[in-house]
Design a protein around this motif. Sequence first.
Motif, mmCIF file in Angstrom:
data_model
loop_
_atom_site.group_PDB
_atom_site.id
_atom_site.type_symbol
_atom_site.label_atom_id
_atom_site.label_comp_id
_atom_site.label_asym_id
_atom_site.label_seq_id
_atom_site.Cartn_x
_atom_site.Cartn_y
_atom_site.Cartn_z
ATOM 1 N N ASP A 22 -3.840 -4.627 -6.986
ATOM 2 C CA ASP A 22 -2.410 -4.927 -6.982
ATOM 3 C C ASP A 22 -1.580 -3.799 -6.376
ATOM 4 O OD1 ASP A 22 -3.063 -3.187 -9.027
ATOM 5 O OD2 ASP A 22 -1.564 -3.966 -10.425
ATOM 6 N N VAL A 23 -2.222 -2.703 -6.003
ATOM 7 C CA VAL A 23 -1.474 -1.543 -5.523
ATOM 8 C C VAL A 23 -0.779 -1.803 -4.186
ATOM 9 C CG1 VAL A 23 -1.697 0.852 -4.740
ATOM 10 C CG2 VAL A 23 -2.815 0.109 -6.846
ATOM 11 N N PRO A 24 -1.390 -2.495 -3.216
ATOM 12 C CA PRO A 24 -0.660 -2.755 -1.970
ATOM 13 C C PRO A 24 0.682 -3.451 -2.205
ATOM 14 C CG PRO A 24 -2.975 -3.265 -1.679
ATOM 15 C CD PRO A 24 -2.788 -2.982 -3.137
ATOM 16 N N GLU A 25 0.704 -4.386 -3.144
ATOM 17 C CA GLU A 25 1.960 -5.073 -3.448
ATOM 18 C C GLU A 25 2.990 -4.089 -4.019
ATOM 19 O OE1 GLU A 25 3.619 -8.789 -6.199
ATOM 20 O OE2 GLU A 25 1.475 -8.336 -6.089
ATOM 21 N N LEU A 26 2.524 -3.162 -4.842
ATOM 22 C CA LEU A 26 3.439 -2.165 -5.399
ATOM 23 C C LEU A 26 3.995 -1.268 -4.297
ATOM 24 C CD1 LEU A 26 1.495 -1.059 -8.619
ATOM 25 C CD2 LEU A 26 3.483 -2.573 -8.484
ATOM 26 N N LEU A 27 3.144 -0.834 -3.376
ATOM 27 C CA LEU A 27 3.601 0.026 -2.291
ATOM 28 C C LEU A 27 4.606 -0.705 -1.396
ATOM 29 C CD1 LEU A 27 0.201 1.717 -1.363
ATOM 30 C CD2 LEU A 27 2.196 2.846 -2.370
ATOM 31 N N ARG A 28 4.348 -1.959 -1.119
ATOM 32 C CA ARG A 28 5.310 -2.733 -0.318
ATOM 33 C C ARG A 28 6.613 -2.919 -1.099
ATOM 34 N NH1 ARG A 28 0.423 -5.804 0.904
ATOM 35 N NH2 ARG A 28 -0.223 -5.342 3.052
ATOM 36 N N GLY A 29 6.473 -3.077 -2.400
ATOM 37 C CA GLY A 29 7.670 -3.236 -3.225
ATOM 38 C C GLY A 29 8.570 -2.017 -3.172
ATOM 39 N N LEU A 30 7.973 -0.838 -3.036
ATOM 40 C CA LEU A 30 8.777 0.379 -2.934
ATOM 41 C C LEU A 30 9.642 0.382 -1.680
ATOM 42 C CD1 LEU A 30 6.167 3.083 -4.017
ATOM 43 C CD2 LEU A 30 8.107 2.239 -5.365
ATOM 44 N N ALA A 31 9.227 -0.346 -0.655
ATOM 45 C CA ALA A 31 9.965 -0.403 0.610
ATOM 46 C C ALA A 31 10.852 -1.635 0.705
ATOM 47 C CB ALA A 31 8.986 -0.389 1.784
ATOM 48 N N SER A 32 10.950 -2.409 -0.373
ATOM 49 C CA SER A 32 11.713 -3.649 -0.340
ATOM 50 C C SER A 32 13.209 -3.391 -0.172
ATOM 51 C CB SER A 32 11.475 -4.435 -1.638
ATOM 52 O OG SER A 32 12.365 -5.533 -1.738
ATOM 53 N N ALA A 33 13.899 -4.368 0.388
ATOM 54 C CA ALA A 33 15.363 -4.287 0.493
ATOM 55 C C ALA A 33 16.040 -4.662 -0.820
ATOM 56 C CB ALA A 33 15.850 -5.207 1.616
ATOM 57 N N ASP A 34 15.292 -5.235 -1.745
ATOM 58 C CA ASP A 34 15.840 -5.687 -3.032
ATOM 59 C C ASP A 34 15.742 -4.549 -4.060
ATOM 60 O OD1 ASP A 34 16.512 -6.870 -5.396
ATOM 61 O OD2 ASP A 34 15.016 -8.457 -5.319
ATOM 62 N N PRO A 35 16.874 -4.057 -4.590
ATOM 63 C CA PRO A 35 16.821 -2.941 -5.554
ATOM 64 C C PRO A 35 15.978 -3.249 -6.784
ATOM 65 C CG PRO A 35 19.076 -3.335 -4.821
ATOM 66 C CD PRO A 35 18.258 -4.465 -4.300
ATOM 67 N N ALA A 36 16.058 -4.479 -7.296
ATOM 68 C CA ALA A 36 15.280 -4.844 -8.477
ATOM 69 C C ALA A 36 13.785 -4.807 -8.178
ATOM 70 C CB ALA A 36 15.690 -6.230 -8.970
ATOM 71 N N GLU A 37 13.414 -5.275 -6.982
ATOM 72 C CA GLU A 37 11.997 -5.256 -6.607
ATOM 73 C C GLU A 37 11.496 -3.819 -6.448
ATOM 74 O OE1 GLU A 37 9.048 -7.107 -3.136
ATOM 75 O OE2 GLU A 37 11.106 -7.848 -3.371
ATOM 76 N N ARG A 38 12.342 -2.947 -5.897
ATOM 77 C CA ARG A 38 11.944 -1.543 -5.752
ATOM 78 C C ARG A 38 11.724 -0.902 -7.127
ATOM 79 N NH1 ARG A 38 16.200 -1.546 -1.984
ATOM 80 N NH2 ARG A 38 17.523 -0.252 -3.331
ATOM 81 N N GLU A 39 12.625 -1.180 -8.050
ATOM 82 C CA GLU A 39 12.488 -0.568 -9.379
ATOM 83 C C GLU A 39 11.282 -1.124 -10.123
ATOM 84 O OE1 GLU A 39 15.532 -0.643 -12.917
ATOM 85 O OE2 GLU A 39 15.923 1.069 -11.592
ATOM 86 N N THR A 40 11.011 -2.401 -9.954
ATOM 87 C CA THR A 40 9.828 -2.994 -10.584
ATOM 88 C C THR A 40 8.550 -2.379 -10.022
ATOM 89 O OG1 THR A 40 10.997 -5.081 -10.951
ATOM 90 C CG2 THR A 40 8.588 -5.157 -10.980
ATOM 91 N N ALA A 41 8.521 -2.161 -8.710
ATOM 92 C CA ALA A 41 7.349 -1.540 -8.085
ATOM 93 C C ALA A 41 7.174 -0.104 -8.568
ATOM 94 C CB ALA A 41 7.497 -1.576 -6.563
ATOM 95 N N LEU A 42 8.274 0.630 -8.666
ATOM 96 C CA LEU A 42 8.197 2.011 -9.151
ATOM 97 C C LEU A 42 7.700 2.045 -10.593
ATOM 98 C CD1 LEU A 42 8.853 4.976 -8.367
ATOM 99 C CD2 LEU A 42 11.096 4.627 -9.443
ATOM 100 N N ASP A 43 8.159 1.118 -11.393
ATOM 101 C CA ASP A 43 7.696 1.023 -12.779
ATOM 102 C C ASP A 43 6.192 0.770 -12.826
ATOM 103 O OD1 ASP A 43 8.796 0.840 -15.638
ATOM 104 O OD2 ASP A 43 7.579 -0.974 -15.524
ATOM 105 N N GLY A 44 5.704 -0.071 -11.908
ATOM 106 C CA GLY A 44 4.275 -0.343 -11.852
ATOM 107 C C GLY A 44 3.472 0.868 -11.417
ATOM 108 N N MET A 45 4.043 1.657 -10.527
ATOM 109 C CA MET A 45 3.339 2.870 -10.092
ATOM 110 C C MET A 45 3.177 3.848 -11.254
ATOM 111 S SD MET A 45 2.483 2.536 -6.881
ATOM 112 C CE MET A 45 2.098 4.225 -6.420
ATOM 113 N N TYR A 46 4.252 4.057 -11.992
ATOM 114 C CA TYR A 46 4.169 4.964 -13.147
ATOM 115 C C TYR A 46 3.349 4.356 -14.281
ATOM 116 C CZ TYR A 46 7.552 8.444 -11.496
ATOM 117 O OH TYR A 46 8.185 9.449 -10.810
ATOM 118 N N GLY A 47 3.431 3.046 -14.426
ATOM 119 C CA GLY A 47 2.755 2.410 -15.550
ATOM 120 C C GLY A 47 1.261 2.253 -15.371
ATOM 121 N N ALA A 48 0.786 2.151 -14.128
ATOM 122 C CA ALA A 48 -0.640 1.905 -13.890
ATOM 123 C C ALA A 48 -1.278 2.972 -13.006
ATOM 124 C CB ALA A 48 -0.830 0.521 -13.254
ATOM 125 N N VAL A 49 -0.695 3.216 -11.832
ATOM 126 C CA VAL A 49 -1.314 4.099 -10.848
ATOM 127 C C VAL A 49 -1.178 5.577 -11.255
ATOM 128 C CG1 VAL A 49 -1.330 4.743 -8.395
ATOM 129 C CG2 VAL A 49 -0.849 2.384 -9.068
#
Length: 698
Positions: A22-49
Amino acid sequence: MLTGIEEVDWASLGHAYGPADDVPELLRGLASADPAERETALDGMYGAVHHQGDVYDSTLACIPFLLELVADPAVQDRGCIVELLTSIGGIELDDDDEELDALDSDDEEFIPAANYAMAAAAIAAGADVFLGLVSDPDPEVRLAAPCALASLHPEPARVLTLLRERLTVERDTEVRLALVAAVGRIALRHASLRTETVDWLGWLARAAHDPGLRLAALAQRARCAPADIPDDVVPWVTGLLEEIRTSANRQPAPGTERAATPTLIGQVRELLEEHAAGRPAPWTEELLRTLHAALDDRVDDRIALILAQLRSPDWGQRSDAIWLCGGLIRVWRGRYEEVVRLVGAQLQDPEPRLREAATSLLERLFELGAPAADALAARLATGPVAIPSGQGLVGRSGRDGALLALARAGDSRAVPLLARALEEPEVRRELLYAMDGLGPSAAMLAPLLRRRLAEVELDERLYDRAAPLLYALGAVRGGQAVPEVLRVLRGAPANRRDWVREAALRTLAAFGPAAGEAVPDMRELLGAESAAVATAAARALWAAEGDRGDVLPALERWLRPGTPVGDWCAAAQALGEIGPAAAGAVPVLRPGLLSRDLWVRVRTAAALWRVSGDASDSLPVLLAAWEENRHARVDIAECLAEMGPAASGAQLVVLTELTRRRRHNAREDGSGSHDIHLDEKLLTLCRAALARMERGAF
């Protein structure tokens, strides 16, 4: 962007929750134009990776892509990614390099340690990307870049020059503070640069036009050279805080709005924003925290700083003082009467966050909270205060906290208020456990406690509901509640039955002869398979009848070779409470003095003294345990106070404890709600022991 991300076999890598596909999706989420999607991806990075600071093989695989995202100005929220990289690569392994080399590759600790080192090396190799970020148009990026450079770049001298140069052109206040903090970090990490940097920080602390910058430089200089903090630090800092207050009030801090997201990072961000809301200079809190850490055992200076803040017209500075005060009192002994009085004065302030901070601190002070008792009583007399929407939860929970603080301070004015609380459908359990310090005035609470205990259902949740009530009944000596206690004792369900029985028997023991009706039940439980239940039954039976005929054999059966530690300790404690009437147990107690377990030795030594009156064998064991385990000192001091002149050999030990500034149970990794109370109890017992020893010397 993210070139080559599909070439990584993510499924073969892992993170905290399994395969890392699931990490590629998180990395792409960090580059998203949607602020909520970016924050969700960052949360996933800290929470799992990067879960709880760990570095996995998937974390290592992410580093090139994270560096690529940081370098791309089109990516938003890059400051958060810089902070993530700083956390991944910033684990300090300098002290552990030799251990890392010595670890066998099959050792289960080898892979995590090696991952930390590889992460630091990988990010250091690409750390030049951070050099350009100090002038990035995004202030959040500029805010994160200095710490990254100070922590990760392999050329600290080059970074130091860059940071100092950038400070001359940077205009954002918080970024300027971050630049100074990074300079201090370099000085701490690189001894060769420390003298030069400390001198520069000292110059900046006096020469900078901005008082906030001067305070930041002073805090970092103190951090880097704590032995060289000037004697006039208190008036210096107090003056700077006043300058900051008056200048900040002319220019309110701008706020930023972000959409709420259902993530842990989002919740933390919202809490921080709420904490800073309405405060022109919220960053002073961290600067003062740094300064207090550098002052360390200079308790008088720290108290003076806190007193100055508590007298400030700025409620934010007063709030900061309260939170800083909590850390100070938790770790260091001192004269806190005026501090506590001023904290109590905040309970009438219209700002709910200030009242909440004051209440939270006073709850943990117990007897040290006495100087705030009048303010607590006045706060409780005013009734609930209306709380503006979105400004935190104070209301009823705040009143419960004030009542808890008043009761823990031992103030009898809490008693009628506790009676009113007992009429409510739900009662905070801590209030029930606070009744043991209120003395005879709390006896009026017994009928209310009795009624509530009678209403408790005998179901699977019996222990959770009944134990606090049983404790409170024992504390107020509510002997008229014997029928209700027996109902619980006899009706305990299978779930936690022994726990329920032990709690009920402790309450009956507190009732003493008034519990005569329960004697048959006590006798029956003397033979319980649980040592906790059997010894509690023995205590209760002795308190009710004073007949040792059945009690001593019931206790001595738990003092045999091979008895578990907890069982031996429970029996020894019970024999000690019986005292000289249990002198016949001396032969079976004595082997416990040689136990490998410290608590068995302590409980045995105390019991031997109490049953025999002979300190010759007990005192050496107690003094050895005093040095071996600081958490045993309260129990040992209680025994020394009872011994009086017989403990004269412990006089130096007791005097040494009384002269220590640091609390005996202070920890760097956290604290318990009763830590301050236990240390103050230790000091009280040490004073009593010393007084008895000295009286016996004349």
